[in-house]
Design an enzyme around this catalytic site. Structure first.
Site, PDB file in Angstrom:
ATOM      1  N   LYS A  11       0.824  -1.207   0.000  1.00 47.37           N
ATOM      2  CA  LYS A  11       0.000   0.000   0.000  1.00 47.37           C
ATOM      3  C   LYS A  11       0.864   1.266   0.000  1.00 47.37           C
ATOM      4  O   LYS A  11       2.069   1.221   0.304  1.00 47.37           O
ATOM      5  CB  LYS A  11      -0.925  -0.030   1.220  1.00 47.37           C
ATOM      6  CG  LYS A  11      -1.921  -1.192   1.167  1.00 47.37           C
ATOM      7  CD  LYS A  11      -2.939  -1.128   2.310  1.00 47.37           C
ATOM      8  CE  LYS A  11      -3.984  -2.222   2.164  1.00 47.37           C
ATOM      9  NZ  LYS A  11      -5.109  -2.066   3.125  1.00 47.37           N
ATOM     10  N   TYR A  51     -12.744  -2.476  -3.711  1.00 43.73           N
ATOM     11  CA  TYR A  51     -13.289  -2.393  -2.354  1.00 43.73           C
ATOM     12  C   TYR A  51     -14.820  -2.294  -2.369  1.00 43.73           C
ATOM     13  O   TYR A  51     -15.410  -1.727  -1.441  1.00 43.73           O
ATOM     14  CB  TYR A  51     -12.678  -1.209  -1.604  1.00 43.73           C
ATOM     15  CG  TYR A  51     -11.254  -1.466  -1.114  1.00 43.73           C
ATOM     16  CD1 TYR A  51     -10.868  -2.711  -0.610  1.00 43.73           C
ATOM     17  CD2 TYR A  51     -10.298  -0.450  -1.127  1.00 43.73           C
ATOM     18  CE1 TYR A  51      -9.567  -2.953  -0.164  1.00 43.73           C
ATOM     19  CE2 TYR A  51      -8.988  -0.676  -0.675  1.00 43.73           C
ATOM     20  CZ  TYR A  51      -8.647  -1.932  -0.195  1.00 43.73           C
ATOM     21  OH  TYR A  51      -7.363  -2.153   0.261  1.00 43.73           O
ATOM     22  N   ASN A 114      -2.353  -0.416   6.846  1.00 45.48           N
ATOM     23  CA  ASN A 114      -1.943  -1.739   7.322  1.00 45.48           C
ATOM     24  C   ASN A 114      -1.032  -2.492   6.336  1.00 45.48           C
ATOM     25  O   ASN A 114      -1.042  -3.713   6.267  1.00 45.48           O
ATOM     26  CB  ASN A 114      -3.169  -2.560   7.729  1.00 45.48           C
ATOM     27  CG  ASN A 114      -4.128  -2.750   6.579  1.00 45.48           C
ATOM     28  OD1 ASN A 114      -3.862  -2.289   5.473  1.00 45.48           O
ATOM     29  ND2 ASN A 114      -5.235  -3.416   6.819  1.00 45.48           N
ATOM     30  N   HIS A 117      -2.355  -5.435   1.058  1.00 46.00           N
ATOM     31  CA  HIS A 117      -3.612  -6.103   0.710  1.00 46.00           C
ATOM     32  C   HIS A 117      -3.261  -7.512   0.268  1.00 46.00           C
ATOM     33  O   HIS A 117      -2.273  -7.703  -0.454  1.00 46.00           O
ATOM     34  CB  HIS A 117      -4.332  -5.388  -0.437  1.00 46.00           C
ATOM     35  CG  HIS A 117      -5.422  -6.241  -1.026  1.00 46.00           C
ATOM     36  ND1 HIS A 117      -6.669  -6.350  -0.446  1.00 46.00           N
ATOM     37  CD2 HIS A 117      -5.422  -7.102  -2.081  1.00 46.00           C
ATOM     38  CE1 HIS A 117      -7.391  -7.224  -1.130  1.00 46.00           C
ATOM     39  NE2 HIS A 117      -6.666  -7.694  -2.129  1.00 46.00           N
ATOM     40  N   GLU A 128      -8.983 -10.531  -8.728  1.00 45.29           N
ATOM     41  CA  GLU A 128      -8.076  -9.416  -8.409  1.00 45.29           C
ATOM     42  C   GLU A 128      -6.833  -9.443  -9.291  1.00 45.29           C
ATOM     43  O   GLU A 128      -6.337  -8.386  -9.693  1.00 45.29           O
ATOM     44  CB  GLU A 128      -7.696  -9.474  -6.927  1.00 45.29           C
ATOM     45  CG  GLU A 128      -8.874  -9.120  -6.029  1.00 45.29           C
ATOM     46  CD  GLU A 128      -8.569  -9.190  -4.539  1.00 45.29           C
ATOM     47  OE1 GLU A 128      -9.435  -8.756  -3.767  1.00 45.29           O
ATOM     48  OE2 GLU A 128      -7.496  -9.662  -4.144  1.00 45.29           O
TER      49      GLU A 128
HETATM   50  P1  ADP Z   1      -8.463  -6.922   4.635  1.00 41.20           P
HETATM   51  O1  ADP Z   1      -7.570  -5.931   3.916  1.00 41.20           O
HETATM   52  O2  ADP Z   1      -7.831  -7.423   5.915  1.00 41.20           O
HETATM   53  O3  ADP Z   1      -8.942  -8.056   3.737  1.00 41.20           O
HETATM   54  P2  ADP Z   1     -11.093  -5.594   4.395  1.00 41.20           P
HETATM   55  O4  ADP Z   1     -11.269  -6.170   3.024  1.00 41.20           O
HETATM   56  O5  ADP Z   1     -12.211  -5.760   5.368  1.00 41.20           O
HETATM   57  O6  ADP Z   1      -9.765  -6.140   5.133  1.00 41.20           O
HETATM   58  O7  ADP Z   1     -10.821  -4.028   4.274  1.00 41.20           O
HETATM   59  C1  ADP Z   1     -10.040  -3.503   3.253  1.00 41.20           C
HETATM   60  C2  ADP Z   1      -9.176  -2.395   3.809  1.00 41.20           C
HETATM   61  O8  ADP Z   1      -9.994  -1.335   4.273  1.00 41.20           O
HETATM   62  C3  ADP Z   1      -8.331  -2.804   5.000  1.00 41.20           C
HETATM   63  O9  ADP Z   1      -7.125  -3.466   4.654  1.00 41.20           O
HETATM   64  C4  ADP Z   1      -8.087  -1.477   5.687  1.00 41.20           C
HETATM   65  O10 ADP Z   1      -7.060  -0.747   5.033  1.00 41.20           O
HETATM   66  C5  ADP Z   1      -9.418  -0.761   5.452  1.00 41.20           C
HETATM   67  N1  ADP Z   1     -10.347  -0.951   6.573  1.00 41.20           N
HETATM   68  C6  ADP Z   1     -11.126  -2.036   6.818  1.00 41.20           C
HETATM   69  N2  ADP Z   1     -11.849  -1.863   7.944  1.00 41.20           N
HETATM   70  C7  ADP Z   1     -11.513  -0.631   8.420  1.00 41.20           C
HETATM   71  C8  ADP Z   1     -11.900   0.145   9.558  1.00 41.20           C
HETATM   72  N3  ADP Z   1     -12.817  -0.313  10.433  1.00 41.20           N
HETATM   73  N4  ADP Z   1     -11.340   1.359   9.727  1.00 41.20           N
HETATM   74  C9  ADP Z   1     -10.434   1.839   8.846  1.00 41.20           C
HETATM   75  N5  ADP Z   1     -10.024   1.162   7.746  1.00 41.20           N
HETATM   76  C10 ADP Z   1     -10.553  -0.056   7.542  1.00 41.20           C
END
Ligand code: ADP
Length: 155
Positions: A11, A51, A114, A117, A128
């Protein structure tokens, strides 16, 4: 268990924090096989698709903005059970809750920022990879270390 391909995005936060090499080396050291790698500036169109499952969330636009704040590095990694292996290396979404030793647990203090992805299942991985790579950007090549990475009945 089958050989799989999975999508990883490093990211914008990872690029900004100078962690591209360090995170890439975690996947390499694990024994995953690199099939595709490129830098991309994402836009609202591709992120709204990527997303779509977050479209109703209050943080949807904020997450998309953070993914457009700088380029990402997109990678295709291959291996036996690679989708689950990469998700386990990444750790749970919120970096503050992720176990030390996982990528998010070691490098992130944030739910949003974080680091990586990672595709969450076979159908999403296929969709994807099509979204981020043209077919000719995925390379099939033979790794000479395969017989030291897997037992003969594992691959
Ligand atoms: P992952 O990336 O772990 O598969 P998700 O698909 O649920 O998780 O979410 C996509 C991305 O959106 C996450 O990696 C994170 O960057 C962001 N995200 C998800 N939930 C939250 C939240 N509650 N607050 C802020 N950012 C979030």
């Amino acid at each position: 268990m089958a050989t799989e391909k999975t999508l990883v995005l490093l990211k914008p936060c990872t690029l900004q924090r100078g962690l591209i090499g360090e995170i890439t080396s975690i996947f390499e050291r694990k024994g995953l096989h690199l099939c595709g790698l490129k830098m991309m500036q994402l836009d609202d169109r591709i992120l709204s698709e990527h997303y779509a499952h977050l479209a109703e969330k209050p943080f949807f636009q904020r997450v998309k903005d953070s993914m457009m704040a700088a380029p990402v590095v997109a990678m295709c990694w291959e291996g036996v059970g690679a989708i689950e292996v990469v998700r386990a290396l990444a750790g749970p979404t919120n970096g503050r809750n992720a176990a030390p030793g996982t990528i998010r647990g070691s490098y992130s203090m944030s739910f949003q920022e974080n680091i990586v992805h990672a595709s969450d299942g076979p159908e999403t991985a296929a969709a994807e990879l099509r979204r981020f790579f043209k077919p000719e950007e995925i390379f099939e090549w033979t790794s000479c270390s395969d017989s030291f990475t897997y037992a003969c009945d594992e691959k």
